[in-house]
Design a protein around this motif. Sequence first.
Motif, PDB file in Angstrom:
ATOM      1  N   LEU A  38       0.819  -1.212   0.000  1.00  0.00           N
ATOM      2  CA  LEU A  38       0.000   0.000   0.000  1.00  0.00           C
ATOM      3  C   LEU A  38       0.849   1.256   0.000  1.00  0.00           C
ATOM      4  N   GLY A  39       1.820   1.329   0.900  1.00  0.00           N
ATOM      5  CA  GLY A  39       2.635   2.536   1.014  1.00  0.00           C
ATOM      6  C   GLY A  39       3.348   2.911  -0.268  1.00  0.00           C
ATOM      7  N   SER A  40       3.865   1.916  -1.005  1.00  0.00           N
ATOM      8  CA  SER A  40       4.559   2.210  -2.263  1.00  0.00           C
ATOM      9  C   SER A  40       3.604   2.829  -3.270  1.00  0.00           C
ATOM     10  N   ARG A  41       2.369   2.379  -3.262  1.00  0.00           N
ATOM     11  CA  ARG A  41       1.374   2.943  -4.180  1.00  0.00           C
ATOM     12  C   ARG A  41       0.976   4.359  -3.762  1.00  0.00           C
ATOM     13  N   LEU A  50       1.870  13.502   7.697  1.00  0.00           N
ATOM     14  CA  LEU A  50       2.289  12.107   7.778  1.00  0.00           C
ATOM     15  C   LEU A  50       1.169  11.198   7.294  1.00  0.00           C
ATOM     16  N   VAL A  51       1.508  10.309   6.371  1.00  0.00           N
ATOM     17  CA  VAL A  51       0.587   9.246   5.960  1.00  0.00           C
ATOM     18  C   VAL A  51       1.033   7.987   6.696  1.00  0.00           C
ATOM     19  N   TYR A  52       0.218   7.556   7.644  1.00  0.00           N
ATOM     20  CA  TYR A  52       0.585   6.456   8.521  1.00  0.00           C
ATOM     21  C   TYR A  52      -0.064   5.159   8.054  1.00  0.00           C
ATOM     22  N   VAL A  53       0.745   4.321   7.414  1.00  0.00           N
ATOM     23  CA  VAL A  53       0.343   2.969   7.049  1.00  0.00           C
ATOM     24  C   VAL A  53       0.905   2.054   8.128  1.00  0.00           C
ATOM     25  N   ALA A  54       0.040   1.444   8.898  1.00  0.00           N
ATOM     26  CA  ALA A  54       0.469   0.656  10.050  1.00  0.00           C
ATOM     27  C   ALA A  54       1.231  -0.595   9.624  1.00  0.00           C
ATOM     28  N   SER A  55       2.032  -1.132  10.538  1.00  0.00           N
ATOM     29  CA  SER A  55       2.750  -2.370  10.274  1.00  0.00           C
ATOM     30  C   SER A  55       1.770  -3.532  10.207  1.00  0.00           C
ATOM     31  N   LYS A  56       2.208  -4.627   9.600  1.00  0.00           N
ATOM     32  CA  LYS A  56       1.351  -5.801   9.474  1.00  0.00           C
ATOM     33  C   LYS A  56       1.627  -6.735  10.647  1.00  0.00           C
ATOM     34  N   THR A  57       0.845  -6.591  11.691  1.00  0.00           N
ATOM     35  CA  THR A  57       0.949  -7.457  12.857  1.00  0.00           C
ATOM     36  C   THR A  57      -0.443  -7.682  13.418  1.00  0.00           C
ATOM     37  N   TYR A  58      -0.664  -8.853  13.972  1.00  0.00           N
ATOM     38  CA  TYR A  58      -1.954  -9.152  14.588  1.00  0.00           C
ATOM     39  C   TYR A  58      -1.913  -8.945  16.098  1.00  0.00           C
ATOM     40  N   SER A  59      -0.832  -8.366  16.605  1.00  0.00           N
ATOM     41  CA  SER A  59      -0.721  -8.081  18.032  1.00  0.00           C
ATOM     42  C   SER A  59      -1.321  -6.714  18.334  1.00  0.00           C
ATOM     43  N   VAL A  60      -2.425  -6.706  19.062  1.00  0.00           N
ATOM     44  CA  VAL A  60      -3.054  -5.438  19.422  1.00  0.00           C
ATOM     45  C   VAL A  60      -2.103  -4.604  20.270  1.00  0.00           C
ATOM     46  N   ALA A 104      -4.777   3.521  -2.271  1.00  0.00           N
ATOM     47  CA  ALA A 104      -3.607   4.401  -2.284  1.00  0.00           C
ATOM     48  C   ALA A 104      -3.940   5.754  -2.904  1.00  0.00           C
ATOM     49  N   GLU A 105      -4.689   5.743  -3.986  1.00  0.00           N
ATOM     50  CA  GLU A 105      -5.074   7.009  -4.612  1.00  0.00           C
ATOM     51  C   GLU A 105      -5.885   7.862  -3.648  1.00  0.00           C
ATOM     52  N   ALA A 106      -6.816   7.228  -2.943  1.00  0.00           N
ATOM     53  CA  ALA A 106      -7.646   7.960  -1.991  1.00  0.00           C
ATOM     54  C   ALA A 106      -6.796   8.545  -0.867  1.00  0.00           C
ATOM     55  N   MET A 107      -5.865   7.768  -0.356  1.00  0.00           N
ATOM     56  CA  MET A 107      -5.039   8.248   0.753  1.00  0.00           C
ATOM     57  C   MET A 107      -4.116   9.380   0.318  1.00  0.00           C
ATOM     58  N   ALA A 108      -3.558   9.288  -0.880  1.00  0.00           N
ATOM     59  CA  ALA A 108      -2.723  10.377  -1.391  1.00  0.00           C
ATOM     60  C   ALA A 108      -3.558  11.642  -1.573  1.00  0.00           C
ATOM     61  N   THR A 109      -4.770  11.484  -2.067  1.00  0.00           N
ATOM     62  CA  THR A 109      -5.672  12.621  -2.259  1.00  0.00           C
ATOM     63  C   THR A 109      -6.015  13.256  -0.920  1.00  0.00           C
ATOM     64  N   MET A 110      -6.263  12.431   0.080  1.00  0.00           N
ATOM     65  CA  MET A 110      -6.577  12.933   1.417  1.00  0.00           C
ATOM     66  C   MET A 110      -5.423  13.758   1.978  1.00  0.00           C
ATOM     67  N   ALA A 111      -4.201  13.278   1.757  1.00  0.00           N
ATOM     68  CA  ALA A 111      -3.022  13.956   2.299  1.00  0.00           C
ATOM     69  C   ALA A 111      -2.809  15.327   1.687  1.00  0.00           C
ATOM     70  N   LEU A 112      -3.354  15.542   0.484  1.00  0.00           N
ATOM     71  CA  LEU A 112      -3.147  16.795  -0.233  1.00  0.00           C
ATOM     72  C   LEU A 112      -4.348  17.739  -0.173  1.00  0.00           C
ATOM     73  N   ASN A 113      -5.401  17.316   0.510  1.00  0.00           N
ATOM     74  CA  ASN A 113      -6.628  18.103   0.566  1.00  0.00           C
ATOM     75  C   ASN A 113      -6.795  18.709   1.958  1.00  0.00           C
ATOM     76  N   GLU A 114      -6.617  20.006   2.065  1.00  0.00           N
ATOM     77  CA  GLU A 114      -6.671  20.678   3.360  1.00  0.00           C
ATOM     78  C   GLU A 114      -8.021  20.505   4.044  1.00  0.00           C
ATOM     79  N   ASP A 115      -9.101  20.573   3.269  1.00  0.00           N
ATOM     80  CA  ASP A 115     -10.431  20.428   3.860  1.00  0.00           C
ATOM     81  C   ASP A 115     -10.639  19.030   4.415  1.00  0.00           C
ATOM     82  N   VAL A 116     -10.141  18.023   3.702  1.00  0.00           N
ATOM     83  CA  VAL A 116     -10.254  16.645   4.179  1.00  0.00           C
ATOM     84  C   VAL A 116      -9.448  16.472   5.458  1.00  0.00           C
ATOM     85  N   LEU A 117      -8.232  17.003   5.490  1.00  0.00           N
ATOM     86  CA  LEU A 117      -7.394  16.881   6.683  1.00  0.00           C
ATOM     87  C   LEU A 117      -8.026  17.563   7.886  1.00  0.00           C
TER      88      LEU A 117
END
Length: 286
Positions: free
Chosen positions: A12-15, A70-80, A179-192
């Motif tokens: 996801l992060g690379s995209r 910051l775009v925070y893509v969490a690590s892949k772990t099943y430990s809460v 990924a497209e949605a998250m990149a768009t969110m990061a660049l949209n002041e109103d969304v943030l």
Amino acid sequence: MKIAVTGATGHLGSRVVAHLQKKIDTKDIVALVHNKNHATTLINEGLEIREIDFQKRESLEKAFVGIDTLVYVASKTYSVFDRVGELENVLAAVKKNEIKNLVAMSFIADQEDNPFVISPFYGYLPRRLAGTDLNYAIAKNSLYADPLVPYLPELIERKGLIYPVGKQAMSFITLEDSAEAMATMALNEDVLKSRRTYLLTQSRSYTMPELGKIMTKVTGHEIGYHPVSVEEFGKIYAAEGDGAELASMYKGGAMGYLHGLSDDFAHLTGHEPEAMEHFLTRSYHE
């Protein structure tokens, strides 16, 4: 303005990085990775690379210097426990560096009585962010459609899907669309500044017989629906290391917790998400 993306070498992060590159100068993007040795492609593209360790707050504080969003893509772990600790480290580093904006990845299985093992984290995330003074937006993903493609040969052999969700439908989104949605969110002041959650789904959800019919059409092989029990599903995929965890997710699916729908993606990006049949047809090669 500098935007940093965690997990920048991941699926996801690379995209997300790639979509940001289409919209802003590469010098304004920072790729946060766990191992620079895996970031050769990003280095060759001229991106600034910084190493992080989610479990070491000091590494995050150092890596977040000069970041605005910051775009925070969490690590892949099943430990809460690990996920919550990771988030707290991220937020502490965000606060120390006076980062104002955050886009956080979440998942549709966040209901308070959802048996999915990592569901508690997804419930914790929005409540924790609500207690901060950040500008933030949460991208709540539905199930990723992408893993269905490499799964198709097994389904062809089995002649059917086996997810233990009964008559309940499930919703999907492709990694590319997420990924497209998250990149768009990061660049949209109103969304943030909205401080809200956006549910990312295709335009419709699917029961397993409906999904099987699409797969049959795409592959030319009969794929029906022959569900197994939650326990049996966990045993079948135990060797892959996450059978029990996935089984708990589909147990929630059988309760109707994986079928939510939203038009948030279209409102964010200005176009509809890729439909399941189109995605599978484009991606499947026998």
